[in-house]
Scaffold this active site. Structure first.
Site, short mmCIF file in Angstrom:
data_model
loop_
_atom_site.label_atom_id
_atom_site.label_comp_id
_atom_site.label_asym_id
_atom_site.label_seq_id
_atom_site.Cartn_x
_atom_site.Cartn_y
_atom_site.Cartn_z
N HIS A 111 4.69 -25.19 -5.60
CA HIS A 111 3.93 -25.77 -6.81
C HIS A 111 4.63 -27.06 -7.00
O HIS A 111 5.90 -27.37 -7.46
CB HIS A 111 3.92 -25.09 -8.12
CG HIS A 111 2.84 -25.54 -9.11
ND1 HIS A 111 1.50 -25.42 -8.94
CD2 HIS A 111 2.67 -26.74 -10.01
CE1 HIS A 111 0.69 -26.03 -9.61
NE2 HIS A 111 1.47 -26.86 -10.34
N LEU A 112 3.95 -28.27 -6.90
CA LEU A 112 4.36 -29.54 -7.19
C LEU A 112 4.98 -29.83 -8.48
O LEU A 112 4.67 -29.23 -9.42
CB LEU A 112 3.31 -30.55 -7.14
CG LEU A 112 3.51 -32.13 -7.30
CD1 LEU A 112 4.56 -32.78 -6.18
CD2 LEU A 112 2.41 -32.90 -7.58
N HIS A 113 6.43 -30.22 -8.43
CA HIS A 113 6.95 -30.52 -9.64
C HIS A 113 7.78 -31.78 -9.66
O HIS A 113 8.35 -32.12 -8.77
CB HIS A 113 7.96 -29.40 -10.29
CG HIS A 113 8.80 -29.02 -9.35
ND1 HIS A 113 8.49 -28.26 -7.93
CD2 HIS A 113 10.19 -29.16 -9.04
CE1 HIS A 113 9.61 -28.20 -7.12
NE2 HIS A 113 10.58 -28.48 -7.93
N VAL A 114 7.88 -32.40 -10.96
CA VAL A 114 8.64 -33.62 -10.92
C VAL A 114 9.80 -33.43 -11.96
O VAL A 114 9.74 -33.05 -12.93
CB VAL A 114 7.50 -34.91 -11.58
CG1 VAL A 114 8.23 -35.95 -11.98
CG2 VAL A 114 6.43 -35.14 -10.51
#
Length: 308
Positions: A111-114
């Protein structure tokens, strides 16, 4: 809310799937969530590598940076807006802190995370060289760089995974004063706890004219604030970036391979990736950047103009 990191997420799912689980069932993990709305969940990094370390997750399903396409530009814009608000917030409550804002070229969780992480890098969880380099450019890719890449080319990361992995094997140096530590992480960690040099400006959100521009390096010749850290001409605004895991490019900061970009009189430190994509060399450059076969993968555009 007040920043109080509770530590690792309490979940029975595999570590790599924890973020996906949080997005699916946020109410179950409210203790680990700093803020949430319909578009973005901001949660505590369970293994913080600095005084402030948050993860920004889109509620839209996106596996990782390599899954991004132009269809996700709205998702990225919402992540950026939230990151902007958070940096502004912490700028008020902790004005001594500046931040790195970006994605790992090879994240450790789906899951994309910054990552929004303060640049002090002081934490009991900061335990080794890989930890440190993974939150430094070029492995941590600035959010603005990711957005620019997707807008221009439709993909976030332009390098192969093994190139990014090699970036975690390079030498270490204090990002505040520039002192070199080679592979001596213990010495670097001791130094970080006492270094008195100012933290570099926030990076990853440095587009000209935005509300964070006051934290960025002034343009060459600018008299704004008398900052002793002049901007390197030609340096990408979102270049300072570096965690490790599945798969954004540490794009060349100042023109890429063989660009011969002229840095003028500014003395800058550059990291050069050898033609075999494995060897690293740190050079101090004044004038033109090196030509091919070496590829300039990072330019520290906020180094002082005087020799270290």
């Amino acid at each position: 809310p007040a920043y109080v990191n509770p530590g690792p997420v309490q979940s029975s799912v595999h570590f790599a799937n924890v973020l996906t689980e949080v997005v699916k069932r946020p109410d179950r993990y409210s203790a680990s969530i700093f803020h949430r709305d319909a578009s973005v969940i901001t949660m505590y990094d369970g293994f913080p590598k600095a005084r402030v370390h948050l993860l920004l997750l889109p509620t839209t399903p996106v596996d990782d940076p390599r899954s991004l396409t132009r269809e996700h530009l709205d998702v990225l814009a919402k992540l950026r807006s939230r990151a902007e608000d958070l940096v502004a917030h912490f700028g008020e409550v902790s004005p001594d802190l500046t931040f790195e804002v970006g994605v790992h070229a090879r994240p450790s969780c789906w899951h994309l995370h910054v990552h929004l992480i303060s640049k002090d890098f002081i934490s009991a969880r900061m335990k080794n060289k890989k930890h440190f380099l993974s939150f430094r450019p070029p492995f941590l890719v600035g959010l603005d760089e990711v957005i620019a890449n997707v807008e221009k080319t439709g993909v976030a990361l332009h390098k192969e995974e093994h190139v990014y992995e090699a970036m975690l094997k390079g030498p270490m140096a204090c990002h505040r004063c520039g002192q070199s530590f080679g592979n001596q992480f213990a010495a670097l960690k001791r130094h970080l706890s006492v270094c008195s040099a100012p933290l570099p400006p926030t990076t990853g959100l440095t587009a000209p004219g935005d509300k964070l521009a006051k934290g960025a390096c002034p343009a060459p010749g600018s008299s704004a604030s008398g900052d002793p850290h002049p901007t390197t001409p030609g340096a990408a605004p979102a270049q300072e970036a570096g965690g490790a895991g599945p798969r954004a490019p540490g794009a060349a900061a100042a023109g890429g391979e063989g660009s011969g970009v002229d840095l003028g009189k500014t003395r800058s430190k550059v990291i050069v990736l050898g033609s075999d994509s494995e060897e690293f060399e740190t050079r101090e450059v004044q004038g033109r950047l090196p030509e091919a076969p070496g590829k300039v993968v990072s330019v520290d555009s906020c180094e002082t103009s005087s020799p270290p």
